[in-house]
Design an enzyme around this catalytic site. Structure first.
Site, PDB file in Angstrom:
ATOM      1  N   LYS A 168      -8.863  50.568 -61.358  1.00 14.97           N
ATOM      2  CA  LYS A 168      -8.455  51.284 -62.573  1.00 14.97           C
ATOM      3  C   LYS A 168      -9.403  50.896 -63.701  1.00 14.97           C
ATOM      4  O   LYS A 168      -9.319  49.805 -64.259  1.00 14.97           O
ATOM      5  CB  LYS A 168      -7.017  50.882 -62.932  1.00 14.97           C
ATOM      6  CG  LYS A 168      -6.208  51.941 -63.659  1.00 14.97           C
ATOM      7  CD  LYS A 168      -6.711  52.330 -65.033  1.00 14.97           C
ATOM      8  CE  LYS A 168      -6.276  51.377 -66.121  1.00 14.97           C
ATOM      9  NZ  LYS A 168      -6.836  51.724 -67.453  1.00 14.97           N
ATOM     10  N   CYS A 192     -16.407  38.492 -73.130  1.00 20.33           N
ATOM     11  CA  CYS A 192     -15.340  37.488 -73.065  1.00 20.33           C
ATOM     12  C   CYS A 192     -15.896  36.080 -73.233  1.00 20.33           C
ATOM     13  O   CYS A 192     -15.223  35.211 -73.776  1.00 20.33           O
ATOM     14  CB  CYS A 192     -14.578  37.610 -71.756  1.00 20.33           C
ATOM     15  SG  CYS A 192     -15.657  37.774 -70.336  1.00 20.33           S
ATOM     16  N   GLU A 227      -9.235  37.144 -65.332  1.00 20.58           N
ATOM     17  CA  GLU A 227     -10.385  36.739 -66.145  1.00 20.58           C
ATOM     18  C   GLU A 227     -10.118  37.278 -67.546  1.00 20.58           C
ATOM     19  O   GLU A 227     -10.176  38.480 -67.768  1.00 20.58           O
ATOM     20  CB  GLU A 227     -11.671  37.299 -65.519  1.00 20.58           C
ATOM     21  CG  GLU A 227     -12.893  36.553 -65.962  1.00 20.58           C
ATOM     22  CD  GLU A 227     -13.526  37.181 -67.163  1.00 20.58           C
ATOM     23  OE1 GLU A 227     -13.157  36.770 -68.297  1.00 20.58           O
ATOM     24  OE2 GLU A 227     -14.368  38.073 -66.989  1.00 20.58           O
ATOM     25  N   GLU A 270      -9.859  35.555 -80.596  1.00 19.81           N
ATOM     26  CA  GLU A 270     -10.984  36.312 -80.044  1.00 19.81           C
ATOM     27  C   GLU A 270     -11.163  37.585 -80.877  1.00 19.81           C
ATOM     28  O   GLU A 270     -10.281  38.442 -80.905  1.00 19.81           O
ATOM     29  CB  GLU A 270     -10.693  36.667 -78.581  1.00 19.81           C
ATOM     30  CG  GLU A 270     -11.851  37.365 -77.904  1.00 19.81           C
ATOM     31  CD  GLU A 270     -11.588  37.684 -76.421  1.00 19.81           C
ATOM     32  OE1 GLU A 270     -10.501  38.205 -76.103  1.00 19.81           O
ATOM     33  OE2 GLU A 270     -12.481  37.427 -75.604  1.00 19.81           O
TER      34      GLU A 270
END
Ligand code: NDP
Length: 502
Positions: free
Chosen positions: A208, A316, A282, A413
């Site tokens: 997906k 990331c 992750e 983040e």
């Protein structure tokens, strides 16, 4: 949309796309060098790729995918619903039971090699399509995303017939059907990171892609078809978060692999808890890039820039917290500012562009809001003189100095081209500050002392530590995090473990 990325010390204004973005180049500039988009043919509509064929979603729903640099609609794409998830999982199960599971590894490898070669042969097409759909500079999609995606298929093709020698026992078995959900920041590369090890290990897949970047995953589906991959071995379900949620919750899958936000990762962990499905996550990061006073400054500055401004900071493992030794902080920040003033922001298809578009208005809003908290909490904000295109989603490269560990911009983040600069006096303080985060994905260290790098590597709580470099990826090297950055490893021999019943 106005004033995105406006700096307290560096004015940001709007401009026409294609011109120079940096304020220093008024007298001298690169000529535009746009890559032609003619190599790509984008269909007005795409279906889901299930059982080797493209077909509309059962419910007939579609959504549009947009070029973030121009806001132009590129195509309309099928939005998968629960019935489509059922169909894709059934196709993957049948392919696993009848074809892919029983197939010898040496035969599976041939398909992976074919996919890898097709990615290389069609590299320009993939690179242009990725830049159009994602907004990243063509230099990056051409030189990083596409070659690394091909390299992953080559690397795992090499393992497919050697699984019994991989250290997981004499006859490691695949898990079955893998449900894989990926983000928008590296759409093709994340698809390769997920599919290549899963297929090499003998699993079949339902992938997906993210809602805002479905096109290269669909082109990869076409490549799977071109490579003669048996129907149902790879299925691609485009759609929104609800399709991802339905996929990971489906009782017919044996393994869930997810890359994306920590928030959604936690939801997924809750959804699969107690089901016996194997899970790898992750997730996010807030990496420290640590510069010591003995580091070669020019080299470190290049590493800082690559660490946080590569891919607009949508990474990331981005080095979003610069920890610089107090005694050299002024010199490093001065050089960093000069270097930022030479970065070129604009048309992602221009081969000279360093900073492309932010992927979506939602992400731009998040970057803008978090940057505003930096100023509100007392950090000093700076951007180079930089004119942003009138259309599209843009954010000027931004540095915050005077950042303290309690500031939101040092803890959360941002996932954008925003660097928070903190200082330290001793190596012990650097380690304490670097580890002061709920994440643990990556870190960087800049020093000429090898012994200090080894000392640091033993103390930093991060899955990946780069020394005198940053954002280097290799299919043979495991990648993954600790704590809120997730668990499990992708890449290397470790990446196989995630797809084997070992
Ligand atoms: P998400 O984590 O929401 O998206 C990642 C993928 O998961 C997408 O394919 C998404 O679909 C899908 N998804 C969303 N909700 C669910 C769910 N409940 N169950 C299963 N799958 C789901 O990231 P966003 O794109 O929303 O970005 C939000 C923030 O996450 C960013 O601002 C950034 O800070 C961070 N992020 C971090 C990444 C990383 O690698 N560390 C990568 C991407 C984002 P859809 O695209 O349709 O929403």
């Amino acid at each position: 949309m106005t004033q995105a990325g406006e700096g307290a010390e560096g004015p940001v204004s709007r401009r026409e796309p294609g011109g120079h973005a940096d304020g220093l180049s008024a007298g001298w500039d690169y000529a535009p060098a746009p890559e032609s988009r003619d190599i790509v043919s984008i269909a007005p509509e795409y279906g889901l790729f299930v059982a080797g064929e493209f077909a509309p979603a059962a419910g007939g729903r579609t959504f549009s995918t947009v070029n973030p640099a121009t806001e132009e609609t590129l195509s309309r794409v099928a939005a998968a619903g629960p019935a489509d998830v059922d169909r894709a999982v059934a196709a993957a199960r049948a392919a696993y039971d009848q074809v892919w599971g029983p197939m010898p590894g040496a035969e599976r490898a041939k398909y992976l090699y074919r996919i890898a070669r097709a990615l290389q042969e069609r590299a320009r097409e993939f690179a242009v399509l990725e830049s159009l759909d994602n907004g990243k500079p063509i230099r990056e999609s051409r030189d990083v995303d596409v070659p690394l995606a091909a390299a992953h298929f080559f690397y795992y093709a090499g393992w497919a017939d050697k699984l019994e020698h991989a250290g997981f026992g004499p006859a490691p078995r695949p898990l079955g059907v893998a449900g894989q959900v990926i983000p928008w920041n590296f759409p093709l590369m994340m698809a390769a990171w997920k599919l290549a090890p899963a297929l090499a290990a003998g699993n079949t897949c339902v992938l997906k892609p993210a809602e805002t970047t479905p096109l290269t995953a669909l082109l990869l589906a076409e490549v799977c078809h071109q490579a003669g991959l048996p129907p149902g071995v790879v299925n691609v379900l485009t759609g929104a978060g609800d399709a991802g949620a339905a996929l990971v919750a489906h009782p017919g899958i044996d393994k869930v692999a997810f890359t994306g936000s920590t928030e959604v990762g936690k939801e997924i962990a809750r959804s699969v808890a107690g089901t016996g499905k194997k899970l790898t996550l992750e997730l996010g990061g807030k990496a420290a890039n640590i510069v010591f006073d003995d580091a070669p400054v020019e080299q470190a500055v290049e590493g800082i820039v690559n660490g946080i401004f590569f891919n607009q900071g949508h990474v990331c493992c981005a080095g979003s917290r610069l920890l610089v030794q107090d005694s050299v902080a002024g010199a490093v920040v001065d050089r960093l500012r000069r270097r930022l003033a030479s970065l070129r922001l604009g048309d992602p298809l221009d081969k000279n562009t360093d900073i492309g578009a932010v992927n979506s208005p939602e992400q731009l809003d998040k970057i803008t809001r978090l940057s505003a908290t930096g100023e509100a909490e007392g950090a000093r904000r700076w951007s180079p003189p930089c004119r942003l295109p009138d259309r599209g989603y843009w954010f000027a490269p931004t540095i915050f100095t005077g950042v303290s560990q309690s500031h939101r911009i040092a803890r959360e983040e941002i996932f954008g081209p925003v660097l928070s600069v903190l200082t330290f006096r001793t190596p012990e303080e650097a380690v304490a500050k670097a580890n002061n985060t709920p994440y643990g994905l990556s870190a960087g260290a800049w020093t000429e002392k090898g012994s200090r790098i080894l000392w640091l590597a033993q103390r930093l709580r991060a899955g990946v530590i780069w020394a005198n470099t940053y954002n280097r990826f290799d299919p043979a090297s495991p990648f993954g995090g600790y704590q809120e950055s997730g668990f499990g490893r992708e890449g290397g021999r470790h990446g196989l473990a995630a797809y084997l019943d070992a």
